[in-house]
Every structure is written in C-alpha cells, then in structure tokens.
Design an enzyme around this catalytic site. Structure first.
Site, PDB file in Angstrom:
ATOM      1  N   GLY A 193     -35.493 -20.527 -28.437  1.00  0.00           N
ATOM      2  CA  GLY A 193     -34.424 -19.784 -28.333  1.00  0.00           C
ATOM      3  C   GLY A 193     -34.577 -18.266 -28.086  1.00  0.00           C
ATOM      4  CD  GLU A 243     -34.909 -17.091 -36.042  1.00  0.00           C
ATOM      5  OE1 GLU A 243     -34.271 -17.680 -34.972  1.00  0.00           O
ATOM      6  OE2 GLU A 243     -34.934 -17.627 -37.215  1.00  0.00           O
ATOM      7  CG  ASP A 244     -32.360 -18.501 -31.130  1.00  0.00           C
ATOM      8  OD1 ASP A 244     -32.794 -18.521 -32.445  1.00  0.00           O
ATOM      9  OD2 ASP A 244     -32.693 -19.589 -30.741  1.00  0.00           O
ATOM     10  CG  ASP A 295     -25.893 -22.008 -38.782  1.00  0.00           C
ATOM     11  OD1 ASP A 295     -25.088 -21.474 -39.449  1.00  0.00           O
ATOM     12  OD2 ASP A 295     -25.862 -22.951 -38.411  1.00  0.00           O
ATOM     13  CE  LYS A 321     -23.795 -20.508 -35.283  1.00  0.00           C
ATOM     14  NZ  LYS A 321     -23.800 -22.263 -35.288  1.00  0.00           N
ATOM     15  CG  PHE A 366     -23.364 -25.748 -31.362  1.00  0.00           C
ATOM     16  CD1 PHE A 366     -24.710 -25.407 -32.281  1.00  0.00           C
ATOM     17  CD2 PHE A 366     -23.720 -26.079 -30.018  1.00  0.00           C
ATOM     18  CE1 PHE A 366     -25.904 -26.113 -31.743  1.00  0.00           C
ATOM     19  CE2 PHE A 366     -24.961 -26.246 -29.631  1.00  0.00           C
ATOM     20  CZ  PHE A 366     -26.192 -26.407 -30.437  1.00  0.00           C
ATOM     21  CB  VAL A 367     -22.714 -20.176 -29.341  1.00  0.00           C
ATOM     22  CG1 VAL A 367     -21.519 -19.695 -30.272  1.00  0.00           C
ATOM     23  CG2 VAL A 367     -23.925 -19.669 -30.461  1.00  0.00           C
ATOM     24  CG  ASP A 424     -31.205 -26.141 -26.813  1.00  0.00           C
ATOM     25  OD1 ASP A 424     -31.252 -25.615 -27.946  1.00  0.00           O
ATOM     26  OD2 ASP A 424     -31.822 -27.217 -26.671  1.00  0.00           O
ATOM     27  NE  ARG A 435     -34.277 -24.202 -24.338  1.00  0.00           N
ATOM     28  CZ  ARG A 435     -34.158 -23.911 -25.945  1.00  0.00           C
ATOM     29  NH1 ARG A 435     -33.421 -23.085 -26.534  1.00  0.00           N
ATOM     30  NH2 ARG A 435     -34.488 -25.069 -26.355  1.00  0.00           N
TER      31      ARG A 435
HETATM   32  P1  5GP Z   1     -30.894 -21.672 -39.481  1.00  0.00           P
HETATM   33  O1  5GP Z   1     -32.367 -21.968 -39.914  1.00  0.00           O
HETATM   34  O2  5GP Z   1     -30.508 -20.311 -39.588  1.00  0.00           O
HETATM   35  O3  5GP Z   1     -29.865 -22.585 -40.038  1.00  0.00           O
HETATM   36  O4  5GP Z   1     -30.976 -22.099 -37.966  1.00  0.00           O
HETATM   37  C1  5GP Z   1     -31.704 -21.439 -36.916  1.00  0.00           C
HETATM   38  C2  5GP Z   1     -31.866 -22.231 -35.684  1.00  0.00           C
HETATM   39  O5  5GP Z   1     -31.078 -23.199 -35.286  1.00  0.00           O
HETATM   40  C3  5GP Z   1     -31.729 -21.401 -34.602  1.00  0.00           C
HETATM   41  O6  5GP Z   1     -33.104 -20.429 -34.165  1.00  0.00           O
HETATM   42  C4  5GP Z   1     -31.341 -22.139 -33.444  1.00  0.00           C
HETATM   43  O7  5GP Z   1     -32.418 -22.827 -32.676  1.00  0.00           O
HETATM   44  C5  5GP Z   1     -30.420 -23.103 -33.961  1.00  0.00           C
HETATM   45  N1  5GP Z   1     -28.990 -22.886 -33.908  1.00  0.00           N
HETATM   46  C6  5GP Z   1     -28.221 -22.312 -35.160  1.00  0.00           C
HETATM   47  N2  5GP Z   1     -27.002 -22.489 -34.614  1.00  0.00           N
HETATM   48  C7  5GP Z   1     -26.966 -22.671 -33.333  1.00  0.00           C
HETATM   49  C8  5GP Z   1     -25.924 -22.476 -32.301  1.00  0.00           C
HETATM   50  O8  5GP Z   1     -24.722 -22.214 -32.632  1.00  0.00           O
HETATM   51  N3  5GP Z   1     -26.259 -23.171 -31.099  1.00  0.00           N
HETATM   52  C9  5GP Z   1     -27.707 -23.412 -30.795  1.00  0.00           C
HETATM   53  N4  5GP Z   1     -27.694 -23.604 -29.613  1.00  0.00           N
HETATM   54  N5  5GP Z   1     -28.581 -23.560 -31.804  1.00  0.00           N
HETATM   55  C10 5GP Z   1     -28.393 -22.960 -32.904  1.00  0.00           C
END
Ligand code: 5GP
Length: 188
Positions: A51, A106-107, A110, A138, A159-160, A166, A172
C-alpha cells in the site's frame, strides 16, 4: 497522467474523500517537514508494501534531502475488508539498522496492529531514531500505543481505496481516495 481517475470508478464508491490534488498538496507538506527534520542526517525510509508504494514514491520525490529506501511486507487482509488479526512477515529488510535514522511509511493505520508489530521488531535492531509516517489514519489508531509523528489525513472508520490502497488487488492506482461501496464486496 495515466492513472485511474475517480470518475472512471465513481459507481464503485459511495464517497470521494480526497481528490488527487489534495493528496499531492499534503504529501508535499509532509515532504517539507521531513526535509527540515532530517536535514544533515542519514535517513532510511522503510515502506510497508504494497500500500505505501505510491506514498513513498511521491514523498521521496517531493523531498530535497537524500535518503535510502527499503521495503517490508506483511501478510495482508486478503480479499476481505476487515483484519484477520494474523500477521506474518513476508519480506524483511536487508540492511543493518544500527545507528540509522529510520522512518516507517505506512499507507493507512487502522487497528495499529501492523505498525506496533513492526515498530517493536525494528526497535530491537538498534536504530538511532525510529519514527512513523502514515498517509491515512482511522479513529482506532488514535488510541494506539505507537506514536505517529507524521499523519497525512485523519479519516472515519470506513473501508477506503485508492492512492495505493486496494480491494482484492484493485483500485491501487486510483488517483484520489474514496470509500468503497458495499455493493462491490457483495458482488465478489
Ligand atoms: P492495521 O494493522 O492498522 O489494522 O491495518 C493496517 C493495514 O490494513 C494497512 O496497511 C492496509 O493494508 C490495511 N487496511 C486497513 N484499513 C484499510 C482500508 O480502509 N482500506 C484498505 N484498502 N486497506 C486497509
């Protein structure tokens, strides 16, 4: 520019959150902050695949200081839209971090699970400093354990897709950021 335009996938999105120009502007601001903060230092940018590819490419080209780029990859959410909570390193760094100034890019954050795992892991490798940049964040991440130095945009818990993010491998190279319509995941 040959990327997917928001209008091309408008029917798959419920909302357009950011236009490409807004993201470009914010990335340039972050690049200027990094230029200032790391001036004269040996900076190593660690991008989280897949991402963060767009963010690292745009950020580093908007920066004026020199830096090295490395990449890490974790097992992803798969084709779903919620976290499975299971994390595995698929690709590790191949450089020594001792004494380096490391900036993780990081992209999106969450739950912060990916990030806290990565930060703990890299901290043990003796970097001179370890900071985090995320393009999107988020609400859950704001209560997270890991301090994030640079945040592009705080967004809602939706969810974006776009700007590197993606759904099932798609969207992407969408130029902006939008909320994916539930109709799209119901379809697949
Ligand atoms: P976390 O470990 O913080 O819960 O999630 C991080 C990863 O989950 C991000 O690097 C991404 O790959 C994926 N992710 C979390 N939220 C989203 C979202 O809204 N859309 C997409 N496409 N990926 C997400």
């Amino acid at each position: 520019m040959g990327a997917v335009e928001i209008e091309d996938v408008r029917d798959d999105l419920t909302t357009i959150l950011y236009q490409p120009t807004q993201i470009e502007r914010r990335v340039r601001e972050l690049a200027a902050e990094i230029d200032r903060d790391y001036d004269g230092q040996d900076l190593l940018i660690v991008g989280v695949l897949n991402g963060a590819v767009m963010a690292v490419a745009d950020l580093t080209r908007a920066m004026t200081i020199d830096c090295e780029m490395q990449w890490v990859a974790f097992s992803s959410y798969g084709d779903g839209t919620t976290s499975s909570g299971v994390l595995r390193i698929l690709k590790d760094l191949n450089v020594d971090l001792t004494g380096r100034h490391v900036l993780i890019v990081e992209d999106i954050i969450d739950t912060g699970l990916t990030l806290s795992y990565l930060v703990q892991n890299l901290r043990h490798r003796g970097p001179a400093s370890l900071e985090v940049l995320t393009v999107f964040r988020k609400p859950a991440a704001r209560q997270g354990q890991v301090a994030v130095k640079y945040v592009g945009f705080d967004i809602e818990d939706e969810f974006v897709v776009g700007y590197g993010l993606d759904y099932a491998g798609r969207y992407r190279n969408l130029n902006g950021l939008g909320v994916l319509s539930p109709a799209v995941y119901r379809r697949s």
